[in-house]
Design a protein around this motif. Structure first.
Motif, PDB file in Angstrom:
ATOM      1  N   TYR A  56      61.000  52.207  94.646  1.00 24.65           N
ATOM      2  CA  TYR A  56      61.486  52.178  96.346  1.00 24.65           C
ATOM      3  C   TYR A  56      60.258  51.964  97.174  1.00 24.65           C
ATOM      4  CZ  TYR A  56      65.704  54.487  94.534  1.00 24.65           C
ATOM      5  OH  TYR A  56      66.800  54.823  93.901  1.00 24.65           O
ATOM      6  N   THR A  57      60.692  51.289  98.428  1.00 24.26           N
ATOM      7  CA  THR A  57      59.499  51.361  99.347  1.00 24.26           C
ATOM      8  C   THR A  57      59.317  52.821  99.916  1.00 24.26           C
ATOM      9  OG1 THR A  57      61.145  50.894 101.187  1.00 24.26           O
ATOM     10  CG2 THR A  57      60.298  49.027  99.977  1.00 24.26           C
ATOM     11  N   VAL A  58      58.292  53.002 100.294  1.00 27.90           N
ATOM     12  CA  VAL A  58      57.968  54.012 101.261  1.00 27.90           C
ATOM     13  C   VAL A  58      58.941  54.465 102.345  1.00 27.90           C
ATOM     14  CG1 VAL A  58      56.452  55.294 102.782  1.00 27.90           C
ATOM     15  CG2 VAL A  58      55.479  53.929 100.718  1.00 27.90           C
ATOM     16  N   LEU A  59      59.383  53.463 103.023  1.00 33.13           N
ATOM     17  CA  LEU A  59      60.521  53.859 104.009  1.00 33.13           C
ATOM     18  C   LEU A  59      61.690  54.390 103.444  1.00 33.13           C
ATOM     19  CD1 LEU A  59      60.982  53.666 106.887  1.00 33.13           C
ATOM     20  CD2 LEU A  59      61.957  51.439 106.672  1.00 33.13           C
ATOM     21  N   ASP A  60      62.264  53.673 102.133  1.00 36.86           N
ATOM     22  CA  ASP A  60      63.349  54.251 101.406  1.00 36.86           C
ATOM     23  C   ASP A  60      63.126  55.551 100.994  1.00 36.86           C
ATOM     24  OD1 ASP A  60      64.553  51.701 101.848  1.00 36.86           O
ATOM     25  OD2 ASP A  60      63.983  51.077  99.953  1.00 36.86           O
ATOM     26  N   VAL A  61      61.991  55.879 100.482  1.00 33.49           N
ATOM     27  CA  VAL A  61      61.875  57.273 100.003  1.00 33.49           C
ATOM     28  C   VAL A  61      61.870  58.340 101.130  1.00 33.49           C
ATOM     29  CG1 VAL A  61      59.978  59.038  99.165  1.00 33.49           C
ATOM     30  CG2 VAL A  61      60.567  56.790  98.058  1.00 33.49           C
ATOM     31  N   VAL A  62      61.362  58.072 102.308  1.00 29.80           N
ATOM     32  CA  VAL A  62      61.450  58.825 103.416  1.00 29.80           C
ATOM     33  C   VAL A  62      62.459  58.977 103.780  1.00 29.80           C
ATOM     34  CG1 VAL A  62      60.505  59.425 105.843  1.00 29.80           C
ATOM     35  CG2 VAL A  62      58.798  58.510 104.082  1.00 29.80           C
ATOM     36  N   MET A  63      63.624  57.994 103.986  1.00 31.35           N
ATOM     37  CA  MET A  63      64.754  57.996 104.474  1.00 31.35           C
ATOM     38  C   MET A  63      65.593  58.963 103.383  1.00 31.35           C
ATOM     39  SD  MET A  63      66.199  54.580 106.460  1.00 31.35           S
ATOM     40  CE  MET A  63      65.830  53.193 105.277  1.00 31.35           C
ATOM     41  N   ILE A 100      59.724  66.221 106.700  1.00 34.76           N
ATOM     42  CA  ILE A 100      59.878  65.945 108.062  1.00 34.76           C
ATOM     43  C   ILE A 100      61.149  65.135 108.422  1.00 34.76           C
ATOM     44  CG2 ILE A 100      58.943  64.891 110.275  1.00 34.76           C
ATOM     45  CD1 ILE A 100      56.084  65.301 108.939  1.00 34.76           C
ATOM     46  N   CYS A 101      61.591  64.121 107.946  1.00 38.17           N
ATOM     47  CA  CYS A 101      62.693  63.343 108.111  1.00 38.17           C
ATOM     48  C   CYS A 101      64.001  64.394 107.855  1.00 38.17           C
ATOM     49  CB  CYS A 101      62.745  62.163 107.214  1.00 38.17           C
ATOM     50  SG  CYS A 101      63.718  60.725 107.765  1.00 38.17           S
ATOM     51  N   GLN A 102      63.853  65.298 107.041  1.00 40.16           N
ATOM     52  CA  GLN A 102      65.142  66.164 106.681  1.00 40.16           C
ATOM     53  C   GLN A 102      65.279  66.917 107.776  1.00 40.16           C
ATOM     54  OE1 GLN A 102      64.472  67.668 102.705  1.00 40.16           O
ATOM     55  NE2 GLN A 102      65.728  69.506 103.431  1.00 40.16           N
ATOM     56  N   SER A 103      64.486  66.933 108.972  1.00 36.68           N
ATOM     57  CA  SER A 103      64.701  67.907 110.055  1.00 36.68           C
ATOM     58  C   SER A 103      64.712  69.376 109.810  1.00 36.68           C
ATOM     59  CB  SER A 103      66.123  67.589 110.689  1.00 36.68           C
ATOM     60  OG  SER A 103      65.991  66.027 111.306  1.00 36.68           O
ATOM     61  N   ALA A 104      64.121  69.852 108.739  1.00 39.77           N
ATOM     62  CA  ALA A 104      63.852  71.187 108.215  1.00 39.77           C
ATOM     63  C   ALA A 104      62.546  71.628 109.236  1.00 39.77           C
ATOM     64  CB  ALA A 104      63.672  71.359 106.909  1.00 39.77           C
ATOM     65  N   GLN A 105      62.487  72.923 109.590  1.00 40.18           N
ATOM     66  CA  GLN A 105      61.465  73.527 110.048  1.00 40.18           C
ATOM     67  C   GLN A 105      60.668  74.623 109.361  1.00 40.18           C
ATOM     68  OE1 GLN A 105      60.612  73.448 113.565  1.00 40.18           O
ATOM     69  NE2 GLN A 105      61.824  71.703 113.466  1.00 40.18           N
ATOM     70  N   VAL A 106      61.170  74.825 107.867  1.00 36.37           N
ATOM     71  CA  VAL A 106      60.426  75.451 107.160  1.00 36.37           C
ATOM     72  C   VAL A 106      59.985  74.454 105.885  1.00 36.37           C
ATOM     73  CG1 VAL A 106      60.125  77.444 105.404  1.00 36.37           C
ATOM     74  CG2 VAL A 106      61.456  77.460 107.726  1.00 36.37           C
ATOM     75  N   PHE A 107      58.815  74.314 105.372  1.00 39.03           N
ATOM     76  CA  PHE A 107      58.363  73.610 104.363  1.00 39.03           C
ATOM     77  C   PHE A 107      57.911  74.386 103.452  1.00 39.03           C
ATOM     78  CE2 PHE A 107      57.226  69.680 107.307  1.00 39.03           C
ATOM     79  CZ  PHE A 107      58.527  69.433 107.731  1.00 39.03           C
ATOM     80  N   VAL A 108      58.381  74.313 102.183  1.00 41.70           N
ATOM     81  CA  VAL A 108      57.868  74.922 100.897  1.00 41.70           C
ATOM     82  C   VAL A 108      57.107  73.872  99.968  1.00 41.70           C
ATOM     83  CG1 VAL A 108      58.457  76.156  98.733  1.00 41.70           C
ATOM     84  CG2 VAL A 108      59.840  76.628 101.037  1.00 41.70           C
ATOM     85  N   MET A 109      55.842  74.233  99.934  1.00 40.46           N
ATOM     86  CA  MET A 109      54.894  73.278  99.324  1.00 40.46           C
ATOM     87  C   MET A 109      54.400  74.059  97.983  1.00 40.46           C
ATOM     88  SD  MET A 109      53.092  71.815 102.590  1.00 40.46           S
ATOM     89  CE  MET A 109      52.427  70.292 101.826  1.00 40.46           C
TER      90      MET A 109
END
Length: 280
Positions: A91-98, A153-162
């Motif tokens: 996939y392109t980077v844009l596809d992965v982010v989308m 970020i694209c997911q619109s979540a406010q909490v990120f679990v890393m």
């Protein structure tokens, strides 16, 4: 408080691995989970994400009990960023982010212009806009980690679990990633990340949750939690925790395992009768 955990317990059927954990983090904060292998960090993440049901306690995101949220509502509030990800297709980077927009439309819909705009905006936030048309599989480990963050970020979540986001990165990329984490917190996101480096919470963390055998061994600001006494109690080896200033005057905290001058190896691990570390 954006993320609240109260007396959370849970495991995999053979008893609780996480045993009464209480902590919390707000928007703009970085909560670092620190502890040895097998202490329950990954299990706690799965409880937060709802992929593992809690046997006790309560987890709230923005005041709502996660047990009352649908999978789509959960996805719009909390996002998981793995250590490493290799897609089947190039996939392109844009596809992965989308792909982070999946919770915003049904299975029969395709991404719209607004989704592409959100993906470009997310890439811009992690300074990776120039990678949009590149193949994701051709990126370096550090670049892939940035793209996974952009997807969250694209997911619109406010909490990120890393989950140990710097584990597979070289030293320079680890430092760059920590800068990105700090920048995300400054933008108002709540970051929850695990790390095997007790120095990272001091450089980027607002709070530290120190864990041992599924329980809280310490919780609070890094300066109060990352101490020689706490490190020895959790890891079974003696450590010095030293704060210095770099050439630009910025404070840096370094954790140094103490070597037994008698020749018995690291003090605590064997030289002073401590228990040798065990893997997961």
């Amino acid at each position: 408080m954006l993320l609240e955990l109260q007396d959370v317990r849970g495991g995999y059927g053979g008893g609780d691995i996480v045993k009464g954990v209480s902590c919390g983090a707000d928007a703009g904060e970085v909560l670092c989970l620190v502890g040895p292998n097998g202490c329950g960090k990954t299990t706690l993440f799965r409880l937060m994400l709802g992929s593992l049901p809690a046997s006790g306690g309560c987890i709230r995101i923005d005041g709502q009990d996660t047990r009352d949220l649908s999978p789509r509502e959960m996805a719009n509030r909390i996002a998981y960023i793995p250590q490493y990800h290799t897609p089947v297709f190039a996939y392109t980077v844009l596809d992965v982010v989308m792909m982070g927009r999946a919770s915003h439309f049904s299975a029969f819909e395709t991404p719209k212009a607004v989704d592409r705009e959100a993906a470009f905006a997310a890439l811009e936030k992690v300074n990776a806009l120039d990678l949009a048309n590149k193949k994701y599989t051709a990126l370096s480990g550090g670049q892939r980690q940035l793209i996974l963050i952009a997807r969250a970020i694209c997911q619109s979540a406010q909490v990120f679990v890393m989950d140990e986001p710097a584990a597979n990165l070289d030293y320079a990329n680890q430092q760059l990633l920590m800068e990105v984490v700090g920048d995300l917190a400054a933008k108002g996101y709540c970051i929850v990340m695990s790390t095997h480096s007790p120095e990272q919470p001091a450089s980027v963390g607002s709070k530290v949750l120190l864990m041992k055998e599924g329980r809280v061994a310490g919780f609070g600001p890094p300066r109060q939690v990352i101490t020689p006494e706490n490190m020895e109690a959790v890891y079974g080896i003696e450590m010095d925790v030293v704060t210095i200033r770099d050439r630009y005057g910025t404070e840096r905290t370094i954790c140094l395992p103490v070597k037994d001058p008698a020749g018995g190896g690291m003090a605590g691990a064997s030289g002073k009768g401590g228990k040798a570390p065990e893997g997961e």
